[in-house]
Every structure is written in C-alpha cells, then in structure tokens.
Motif scaffolding. Structure first.
Motif, PDB file in Angstrom:
ATOM      1  N   VAL A   1       0.845  -1.184   0.000  1.00 36.03           N
ATOM      2  CA  VAL A   1       0.000   0.000   0.000  1.00 36.03           C
ATOM      3  C   VAL A   1       0.884   1.238   0.000  1.00 36.03           C
ATOM      4  CG1 VAL A   1      -1.911  -1.150   1.189  1.00 36.03           C
ATOM      5  CG2 VAL A   1      -0.150   0.059   2.513  1.00 36.03           C
ATOM      6  N   GLN A   2       0.258   2.380  -0.216  1.00 43.92           N
ATOM      7  CA  GLN A   2       0.993   3.647  -0.182  1.00 43.92           C
ATOM      8  C   GLN A   2       0.834   4.310   1.175  1.00 43.92           C
ATOM      9  OE1 GLN A   2      -0.513   5.849  -3.560  1.00 43.92           O
ATOM     10  NE2 GLN A   2       1.131   5.051  -4.861  1.00 43.92           N
ATOM     11  N   ALA A   3       1.773   5.160   1.503  1.00 44.16           N
ATOM     12  CA  ALA A   3       1.689   5.915   2.742  1.00 44.16           C
ATOM     13  C   ALA A   3       0.361   6.672   2.785  1.00 44.16           C
ATOM     14  CB  ALA A   3       2.853   6.882   2.853  1.00 44.16           C
ATOM     15  N   GLY A   4      -0.295   6.625   3.941  1.00 46.37           N
ATOM     16  CA  GLY A   4      -1.578   7.276   4.100  1.00 46.37           C
ATOM     17  C   GLY A   4      -2.768   6.358   3.879  1.00 46.37           C
ATOM     18  N   ASP A   5      -2.527   5.207   3.284  1.00 44.72           N
ATOM     19  CA  ASP A   5      -3.611   4.248   3.029  1.00 44.72           C
ATOM     20  C   ASP A   5      -4.012   3.530   4.311  1.00 44.72           C
ATOM     21  OD1 ASP A   5      -2.683   3.062  -0.315  1.00 44.72           O
ATOM     22  OD2 ASP A   5      -3.656   4.912   0.397  1.00 44.72           O
ATOM     23  N   SER A   6      -5.110   2.805   4.215  1.00 45.06           N
ATOM     24  CA  SER A   6      -5.587   1.954   5.300  1.00 45.06           C
ATOM     25  C   SER A   6      -5.546   0.493   4.852  1.00 45.06           C
ATOM     26  CB  SER A   6      -7.018   2.323   5.693  1.00 45.06           C
ATOM     27  OG  SER A   6      -7.077   3.639   6.196  1.00 45.06           O
TER      28      SER A   6
ATOM     29  N   MET B   1      -5.722  -0.817  10.293  1.00 44.39           N
ATOM     30  CA  MET B   1      -4.602   0.109  10.297  1.00 44.39           C
ATOM     31  C   MET B   1      -4.935   1.271   9.374  1.00 44.39           C
ATOM     32  SD  MET B   1      -1.465  -2.643  10.091  1.00 44.39           S
ATOM     33  CE  MET B   1      -1.948  -3.253   8.487  1.00 44.39           C
ATOM     34  N   SER B   2      -4.738   2.477   9.868  1.00 41.01           N
ATOM     35  CA  SER B   2      -5.020   3.648   9.057  1.00 41.01           C
ATOM     36  C   SER B   2      -3.807   4.561   9.019  1.00 41.01           C
ATOM     37  CB  SER B   2      -6.236   4.389   9.603  1.00 41.01           C
ATOM     38  OG  SER B   2      -5.986   4.843  10.913  1.00 41.01           O
ATOM     39  N   ASN B   3      -3.814   5.479   8.042  1.00 40.99           N
ATOM     40  CA  ASN B   3      -2.715   6.428   7.883  1.00 40.99           C
ATOM     41  C   ASN B   3      -1.366   5.716   7.971  1.00 40.99           C
ATOM     42  OD1 ASN B   3      -1.447   8.888   7.507  1.00 40.99           O
ATOM     43  ND2 ASN B   3      -1.511   9.429   9.687  1.00 40.99           N
ATOM     44  N   LEU B   4      -1.232   4.676   7.185  1.00 41.80           N
ATOM     45  CA  LEU B   4      -0.021   3.863   7.250  1.00 41.80           C
ATOM     46  C   LEU B   4       1.210   4.647   6.826  1.00 41.80           C
ATOM     47  CD1 LEU B   4      -1.549   0.530   5.994  1.00 41.80           C
ATOM     48  CD2 LEU B   4      -0.282   0.813   8.120  1.00 41.80           C
ATOM     49  N   LYS B   5       2.325   4.293   7.452  1.00 37.73           N
ATOM     50  CA  LYS B   5       3.597   4.955   7.195  1.00 37.73           C
ATOM     51  C   LYS B   5       4.618   3.907   6.749  1.00 37.73           C
ATOM     52  CE  LYS B   5       2.554   8.129  10.970  1.00 37.73           C
ATOM     53  NZ  LYS B   5       2.998   8.681  12.269  1.00 37.73           N
ATOM     54  N   PRO B   6       5.652   4.328   6.054  1.00 39.30           N
ATOM     55  CA  PRO B   6       6.686   3.358   5.651  1.00 39.30           C
ATOM     56  C   PRO B   6       7.262   2.588   6.844  1.00 39.30           C
ATOM     57  CG  PRO B   6       6.943   5.372   4.398  1.00 39.30           C
ATOM     58  CD  PRO B   6       5.863   5.639   5.426  1.00 39.30           C
ATOM     59  N   ASP B   7       7.337   3.219   8.004  1.00 37.73           N
ATOM     60  CA  ASP B   7       7.858   2.538   9.191  1.00 37.73           C
ATOM     61  C   ASP B   7       6.948   1.405   9.661  1.00 37.73           C
ATOM     62  OD1 ASP B   7       9.423   5.376  10.912  1.00 37.73           O
ATOM     63  OD2 ASP B   7      10.090   4.075   9.269  1.00 37.73           O
TER      64      ASP B   7
ATOM     65  N   GLY C   1       2.265 -15.312   9.756  1.00 37.84           N
ATOM     66  CA  GLY C   1       2.574 -13.923   9.424  1.00 37.84           C
ATOM     67  C   GLY C   1       2.068 -13.503   8.068  1.00 37.84           C
ATOM     68  N   THR C   2       1.821 -12.214   7.925  1.00 40.27           N
ATOM     69  CA  THR C   2       1.418 -11.637   6.644  1.00 40.27           C
ATOM     70  C   THR C   2       2.222 -10.355   6.438  1.00 40.27           C
ATOM     71  OG1 THR C   2      -0.481 -10.951   5.289  1.00 40.27           O
ATOM     72  CG2 THR C   2      -0.553 -10.350   7.629  1.00 40.27           C
ATOM     73  N   GLN C   3       2.753 -10.189   5.234  1.00 42.06           N
ATOM     74  CA  GLN C   3       3.632  -9.057   4.946  1.00 42.06           C
ATOM     75  C   GLN C   3       2.826  -7.807   4.637  1.00 42.06           C
ATOM     76  OE1 GLN C   3       7.246  -8.839   4.718  1.00 42.06           O
ATOM     77  NE2 GLN C   3       6.736  -6.653   4.597  1.00 42.06           N
ATOM     78  N   VAL C   4       3.191  -6.733   5.287  1.00 42.35           N
ATOM     79  CA  VAL C   4       2.634  -5.413   4.981  1.00 42.35           C
ATOM     80  C   VAL C   4       3.788  -4.524   4.533  1.00 42.35           C
ATOM     81  CG1 VAL C   4       1.514  -3.352   5.897  1.00 42.35           C
ATOM     82  CG2 VAL C   4       0.717  -5.625   6.593  1.00 42.35           C
ATOM     83  N   THR C   5       3.661  -3.958   3.364  1.00 45.21           N
ATOM     84  CA  THR C   5       4.681  -3.067   2.837  1.00 45.21           C
ATOM     85  C   THR C   5       4.039  -1.729   2.504  1.00 45.21           C
ATOM     86  OG1 THR C   5       5.893  -4.937   1.902  1.00 45.21           O
ATOM     87  CG2 THR C   5       6.451  -2.743   1.078  1.00 45.21           C
TER      88      THR C   5
END
Length: 124
Positions: free
Chosen positions: A12-17, A83-89, A117-121
C-alpha cells in the motif's frame, strides 16, 4: 490447540488503510486473549495490540494508538487489525498470537500460539 492464519497483507501507499485478519481454528476462540505483533528484518518482534477473550479490554503500543484498532468477532473465530494512515515505518511482517488466558500481555513470550505472518509493505 489453536491454529492461526493471517491474511490481508499487501503493498500500500503511505496514508492508506489496511485491515488484517487472523482466522482461528481449534478450541473456543473466546477463551483466548489474542494479539498482533510485527517484525522487521534485524529487529525483535514488536508488540502492536492485544485484546481479551470477550473484548473486556484492549491495549495498544503507545506509538500506534489512534492509527491502529484491534477487534475480534468470536462468532467467526476471527481477530482483526484495522490500520489507518499507514507509514513506511509500519512495513513489517504482522503476526497474530494467542494465549489461553483471560488476561492480555505485551510480551511475545507469553503467547503460546502463532500464525505464519502476513507481509505489509508501505511505500512512500
């Protein structure tokens, strides 16, 4: 015994949920406190959030409060992490975990059962 299977990760992109799910099988799901942890390469597993068996109590990592929400649907034997407002961190492998206890815990060693586990990028 409880078997846990996570799903919902992705790019996902930064800011996505994003909403992660963890489906449990085995014994009565409501008798287990469950949690989300995450791990990035070279780091220890990091506590994200935990919830008691019947949602009497939730606890979050301080740095994630306000952006992440943990909830469960015991009728569907499923744990969620919104998860909301996701960040690269936030990029990590996210794991769900369960412990056969009424109380929640923030230490990974206190959980008996783990998913794969599931990968979130999160891209910037």
């Amino acid at each position: 015994q409880v078997q846990l299977v996570e799903s919902g990760g992705g790019l996902v992109q930064a800011g996505d949920s994003l909403r992660l799910s963890c489906r449990a099988s085995g014994r009565t799901f409501g008798g287990y406190a469950v949690a989300w942890f995450r791990r990035t390469p070279g780091k220890e597993r990091e506590f994200v959030a935990s919830i008691t068996g019947r949602d009497e109590s939730r606890i979050y990592a301080e740095s994630l409060k306000g952006r992440f929400t943990i909830f469960r649907d015991n009728a569907k034997n499923t744990l969620f992490l919104q998860m909301s407002n996701l960040k690269p961190d936030d990029t990590a492998v996210y794991y769900c975990a369960a412990r056969h206890s009424w109380s929640i815990a923030t230490n990974a060693d206190q959980y008996e059962y783990w998913g794969q586990g599931t990968q979130v990028t999160v891209s910037s």
